[in-house]
Design an enzyme around this catalytic site. Structure first.
Site, PDB file in Angstrom:
ATOM      1  N   ASP A   1      73.001 -74.318  53.738  1.00 33.61           N
ATOM      2  CA  ASP A   1      74.098 -73.359  53.961  1.00 33.61           C
ATOM      3  C   ASP A   1      74.659 -72.907  52.613  1.00 33.61           C
ATOM      4  O   ASP A   1      75.739 -73.331  52.197  1.00 33.61           O
ATOM      5  CB  ASP A   1      75.177 -73.996  54.845  1.00 33.61           C
ATOM      6  CG  ASP A   1      74.679 -74.202  56.271  1.00 33.61           C
ATOM      7  OD1 ASP A   1      73.938 -73.316  56.771  1.00 33.61           O
ATOM      8  OD2 ASP A   1      74.998 -75.232  56.876  1.00 33.61           O
TER       9      ASP A   1
ATOM     10  N   LYS B   1      66.637 -76.172  56.761  1.00 33.13           N
ATOM     11  CA  LYS B   1      67.098 -75.164  57.710  1.00 33.13           C
ATOM     12  C   LYS B   1      67.635 -73.952  56.948  1.00 33.13           C
ATOM     13  O   LYS B   1      68.528 -74.071  56.112  1.00 33.13           O
ATOM     14  CB  LYS B   1      68.223 -75.726  58.592  1.00 33.13           C
ATOM     15  CG  LYS B   1      68.766 -74.710  59.590  1.00 33.13           C
ATOM     16  CD  LYS B   1      69.649 -75.376  60.619  1.00 33.13           C
ATOM     17  CE  LYS B   1      71.104 -75.325  60.304  1.00 33.13           C
ATOM     18  NZ  LYS B   1      71.733 -74.010  60.555  1.00 33.13           N
TER      19      LYS B   1
ATOM     20  N   ASP C   1      66.733 -70.781  61.527  1.00 34.29           N
ATOM     21  CA  ASP C   1      67.738 -70.812  62.592  1.00 34.29           C
ATOM     22  C   ASP C   1      68.373 -69.431  62.739  1.00 34.29           C
ATOM     23  O   ASP C   1      69.525 -69.229  62.363  1.00 34.29           O
ATOM     24  CB  ASP C   1      68.785 -71.882  62.249  1.00 34.29           C
ATOM     25  CG  ASP C   1      69.764 -72.122  63.388  1.00 34.29           C
ATOM     26  OD1 ASP C   1      69.438 -71.766  64.541  1.00 34.29           O
ATOM     27  OD2 ASP C   1      70.845 -72.673  63.119  1.00 34.29           O
TER      28      ASP C   1
ATOM     29  N   LYS D   1      68.481 -67.800  65.756  1.00 28.30           N
ATOM     30  CA  LYS D   1      69.012 -67.694  67.131  1.00 28.30           C
ATOM     31  C   LYS D   1      68.726 -66.312  67.718  1.00 28.30           C
ATOM     32  O   LYS D   1      69.634 -65.564  68.095  1.00 28.30           O
ATOM     33  CB  LYS D   1      70.512 -67.998  67.160  1.00 28.30           C
ATOM     34  CG  LYS D   1      70.860 -69.409  66.681  1.00 28.30           C
ATOM     35  CD  LYS D   1      72.326 -69.730  66.869  1.00 28.30           C
ATOM     36  CE  LYS D   1      72.680 -71.154  66.494  1.00 28.30           C
ATOM     37  NZ  LYS D   1      72.622 -71.418  65.033  1.00 28.30           N
TER      38      LYS D   1
ATOM     39  N   HIS E   1      67.945 -63.235  70.058  1.00 31.11           N
ATOM     40  CA  HIS E   1      68.437 -62.905  71.404  1.00 31.11           C
ATOM     41  C   HIS E   1      68.318 -61.389  71.562  1.00 31.11           C
ATOM     42  O   HIS E   1      69.147 -60.634  71.061  1.00 31.11           O
ATOM     43  CB  HIS E   1      69.902 -63.347  71.529  1.00 31.11           C
ATOM     44  CG  HIS E   1      70.431 -63.267  72.926  1.00 31.11           C
ATOM     45  ND1 HIS E   1      71.670 -63.752  73.277  1.00 31.11           N
ATOM     46  CD2 HIS E   1      69.904 -62.773  74.050  1.00 31.11           C
ATOM     47  CE1 HIS E   1      71.877 -63.552  74.563  1.00 31.11           C
ATOM     48  NE2 HIS E   1      70.816 -62.944  75.058  1.00 31.11           N
ATOM     49  N   ASP E   2      67.262 -60.934  72.250  1.00 27.32           N
ATOM     50  CA  ASP E   2      67.036 -59.497  72.387  1.00 27.32           C
ATOM     51  C   ASP E   2      66.029 -59.295  73.522  1.00 27.32           C
ATOM     52  O   ASP E   2      65.684 -60.245  74.213  1.00 27.32           O
ATOM     53  CB  ASP E   2      66.504 -58.924  71.048  1.00 27.32           C
ATOM     54  CG  ASP E   2      66.927 -57.467  70.840  1.00 27.32           C
ATOM     55  OD1 ASP E   2      66.771 -56.670  71.787  1.00 27.32           O
ATOM     56  OD2 ASP E   2      67.401 -57.132  69.736  1.00 27.32           O
TER      57      ASP E   2
ATOM     58  N   PRO F   1      62.400 -58.853  75.324  1.00 31.25           N
ATOM     59  CA  PRO F   1      61.199 -59.629  75.016  1.00 31.25           C
ATOM     60  C   PRO F   1      60.355 -59.048  73.877  1.00 31.25           C
ATOM     61  O   PRO F   1      59.966 -59.778  72.955  1.00 31.25           O
ATOM     62  CB  PRO F   1      60.438 -59.623  76.357  1.00 31.25           C
ATOM     63  CG  PRO F   1      61.520 -59.536  77.385  1.00 31.25           C
ATOM     64  CD  PRO F   1      62.566 -58.643  76.788  1.00 31.25           C
ATOM     65  N   ASN F   2      60.096 -57.745  73.914  1.00 35.65           N
ATOM     66  CA  ASN F   2      59.226 -57.139  72.902  1.00 35.65           C
ATOM     67  C   ASN F   2      59.771 -57.339  71.491  1.00 35.65           C
ATOM     68  O   ASN F   2      59.010 -57.630  70.550  1.00 35.65           O
ATOM     69  CB  ASN F   2      59.090 -55.641  73.214  1.00 35.65           C
ATOM     70  CG  ASN F   2      58.108 -54.963  72.299  1.00 35.65           C
ATOM     71  OD1 ASN F   2      56.940 -55.347  72.244  1.00 35.65           O
ATOM     72  ND2 ASN F   2      58.575 -53.964  71.559  1.00 35.65           N
ATOM     73  N   THR F   3      61.070 -57.218  71.341  1.00 34.60           N
ATOM     74  CA  THR F   3      61.695 -57.352  70.021  1.00 34.60           C
ATOM     75  C   THR F   3      61.665 -58.801  69.545  1.00 34.60           C
ATOM     76  O   THR F   3      61.399 -59.084  68.373  1.00 34.60           O
ATOM     77  CB  THR F   3      63.142 -56.819  70.093  1.00 34.60           C
ATOM     78  OG1 THR F   3      63.088 -55.468  70.551  1.00 34.60           O
ATOM     79  CG2 THR F   3      63.828 -56.863  68.749  1.00 34.60           C
TER      80      THR F   3
ATOM     81  N   THR G   1      78.025 -74.909  70.626  1.00 40.42           N
ATOM     82  CA  THR G   1      79.057 -75.955  70.735  1.00 40.42           C
ATOM     83  C   THR G   1      80.453 -75.392  70.537  1.00 40.42           C
ATOM     84  O   THR G   1      81.439 -76.058  70.811  1.00 40.42           O
ATOM     85  CB  THR G   1      78.806 -77.084  69.716  1.00 40.42           C
ATOM     86  OG1 THR G   1      78.460 -76.495  68.471  1.00 40.42           O
ATOM     87  CG2 THR G   1      77.702 -78.002  70.166  1.00 40.42           C
TER      88      THR G   1
ATOM     89  N   ARG H   1      76.948 -87.340  61.080  1.00 44.63           N
ATOM     90  CA  ARG H   1      77.861 -87.838  60.052  1.00 44.63           C
ATOM     91  C   ARG H   1      77.659 -89.336  59.869  1.00 44.63           C
ATOM     92  O   ARG H   1      77.863 -90.099  60.826  1.00 44.63           O
ATOM     93  CB  ARG H   1      79.322 -87.580  60.448  1.00 44.63           C
ATOM     94  CG  ARG H   1      79.734 -86.109  60.411  1.00 44.63           C
ATOM     95  CD  ARG H   1      79.751 -85.564  58.997  1.00 44.63           C
ATOM     96  NE  ARG H   1      80.140 -84.165  58.928  1.00 44.63           N
ATOM     97  CZ  ARG H   1      79.289 -83.131  59.004  1.00 44.63           C
ATOM     98  NH1 ARG H   1      78.001 -83.344  59.165  1.00 44.63           N
ATOM     99  NH2 ARG H   1      79.724 -81.893  58.907  1.00 44.63           N
TER     100      ARG H   1
ATOM    101  N   ARG I   1      76.450 -80.739  54.986  1.00 48.71           N
ATOM    102  CA  ARG I   1      77.381 -81.171  53.944  1.00 48.71           C
ATOM    103  C   ARG I   1      77.331 -82.646  53.547  1.00 48.71           C
ATOM    104  O   ARG I   1      77.536 -82.945  52.362  1.00 48.71           O
ATOM    105  CB  ARG I   1      78.805 -80.760  54.349  1.00 48.71           C
ATOM    106  CG  ARG I   1      78.978 -79.244  54.260  1.00 48.71           C
ATOM    107  CD  ARG I   1      80.146 -78.738  55.059  1.00 48.71           C
ATOM    108  NE  ARG I   1      79.913 -78.855  56.484  1.00 48.71           N
ATOM    109  CZ  ARG I   1      80.770 -78.496  57.418  1.00 48.71           C
ATOM    110  NH1 ARG I   1      81.946 -77.998  57.077  1.00 48.71           N
ATOM    111  NH2 ARG I   1      80.472 -78.620  58.689  1.00 48.71           N
TER     112      ARG I   1
HETATM  113  O1  C5P Z   1      77.377 -79.409  57.174  1.00 51.87           O
HETATM  114  P1  C5P Z   1      76.982 -79.823  58.555  1.00 51.87           P
HETATM  115  O2  C5P Z   1      76.194 -81.133  58.591  1.00 51.87           O
HETATM  116  O3  C5P Z   1      78.111 -79.799  59.535  1.00 51.87           O
HETATM  117  O4  C5P Z   1      75.949 -78.681  58.977  1.00 51.87           O
HETATM  118  C1  C5P Z   1      75.370 -78.645  60.250  1.00 51.87           C
HETATM  119  C2  C5P Z   1      74.468 -77.462  60.362  1.00 51.87           C
HETATM  120  O5  C5P Z   1      74.023 -77.358  61.705  1.00 51.87           O
HETATM  121  C3  C5P Z   1      75.114 -76.128  60.015  1.00 51.87           C
HETATM  122  O6  C5P Z   1      74.107 -75.298  59.427  1.00 51.87           O
HETATM  123  C4  C5P Z   1      75.533 -75.589  61.353  1.00 51.87           C
HETATM  124  O7  C5P Z   1      75.557 -74.194  61.396  1.00 51.87           O
HETATM  125  C5  C5P Z   1      74.438 -76.122  62.266  1.00 51.87           C
HETATM  126  N1  C5P Z   1      74.818 -76.258  63.668  1.00 51.87           N
HETATM  127  C6  C5P Z   1      75.875 -77.042  64.085  1.00 51.87           C
HETATM  128  N2  C5P Z   1      76.197 -77.122  65.400  1.00 51.87           N
HETATM  129  C7  C5P Z   1      75.482 -76.455  66.301  1.00 51.87           C
HETATM  130  C8  C5P Z   1      74.405 -75.673  65.909  1.00 51.87           C
HETATM  131  C9  C5P Z   1      74.106 -75.583  64.563  1.00 51.87           C
HETATM  132  O8  C5P Z   1      76.517 -77.674  63.261  1.00 51.87           O
HETATM  133  N3  C5P Z   1      75.783 -76.583  67.581  1.00 51.87           N
END
Ligand code: C5P
Length: 227
Positions: free
Chosen positions: A9, A31, A58, A60, A62-63, A65-67, A114, A177, A207
């Site tokens: 990120d 990622k 990543d 994500k 969303h469009d 099918p062809n695209t 989430t 974490r 992080r």
């Molecule tokens: O820094 P951290 O460990 O929180 O980063 C988690 C990564 O996972 C970020 O790139 C975040 O966008 C991604 N992510 C998330 N929760 C989700 C989907 C993706 O934290 N539900």
């Protein structure tokens, strides 16, 4: 054993690649998300794949099918190993995407972000009183039937997804974490050990590694904990 995906990120290719260099042989799966991809373009993916790094793109998708098929094919041509699409794109889109991905890359479905709560489900889809866990499972089942490789899910959802959709259906878990570390803006977190024990296949860590004083040591500790 669960594999660790480091979330790059960062706002520039230079910052991202400096982190990759710092991680050396400790990091193998990275990622690339919306910000880095939009700023640095496909070149950042090539920089990673050409130096032997595995990429989880990543975007994500969303469009129609062809695209989406076009996006999947382009990602496969870049050497991406895992790519995300929104399950809410519908069965036809998921099936077309899975066909395009077959034998080239693993397609991972995003079930419910989430950041969404029950009231969002009512506002967006018009159904009141929805249970988040049930919704995740329903969308996961749709993804599985359509031929996707797996889904993204928080640590608390992994066990149910695995038991109802099968152990071979992959689960990618963010919000990791290590015990005692800074939760930051994550609402639902699990430790590397708990995520791995619940059967998650890929742990996405940002992080706790990229902001650590010694990122390589932090990543090594997380990998050891997950093992
Ligand atoms: O820094 P951290 O460990 O929180 O980063 C988690 C990564 O996972 C970020 O790139 C975040 O966008 C991604 N992510 C998330 N929760 C989700 C989907 C993706 O934290 N539900």
């Amino acid at each position: 054993m669960a594999e660790i995906i480091v979330a790059l990120d960062f706002a520039s290719a230079d910052d991202a690649m400096s982190m990759v260099d710092l991680l050396g042989t400790e990091g193998d799966f990275y990622k690339v998300g919306l910000e880095l991809y939009t700023r640095a373009g496909p070149e950042i993916v090539r920089s990673l794949t050409q130096t032997g790094r595995r990429v989880f793109l990543d975007l994500k998708l969303h469009d129609i099918p062809n695209t989406v098929v076009g996006g999947v094919s382009a990602a496969a041509a870049l050497g991406v190993e895992l790519l995300t699409v929104h399950c809410s794109g519908g069965r036809a889109m998921l099936e077309a995407a899975a066909d395009a991905a077959a034998g080239r890359l693993g397609l991972i479905g995003v079930t419910l972000l989430t950041s969404l709560a029950t009231e969002d489900i009512e506002a967006v889809w018009g159904r009141s009183g929805a249970n988040i866990g049930d919704e995740v499972l329903r969308l996961g089942a749709l993804a599985r039937e359509a031929g996707l490789s797996g889904v993204v899910a928080s640590g608390s959802e992994v066990a149910r997804l695995k038991s109802e959709l099968g152990a071979d259906f992959k689960v990618v878990t963010p919000g990791i974490r290590p015990a005692g570390s800074d939760v930051a803006d994550q609402a639902r977190v699990v430790t590397p050990a708990a995520a791995a024990a619940s059967g998650s296949d890929y742990l996405v860590v940002g992080r706790p590694v990229t902001r650590a004083e010694d990122p390589a040591a932090a990543l090594r500790a997380i990998r050891e904990e997950a093992a």
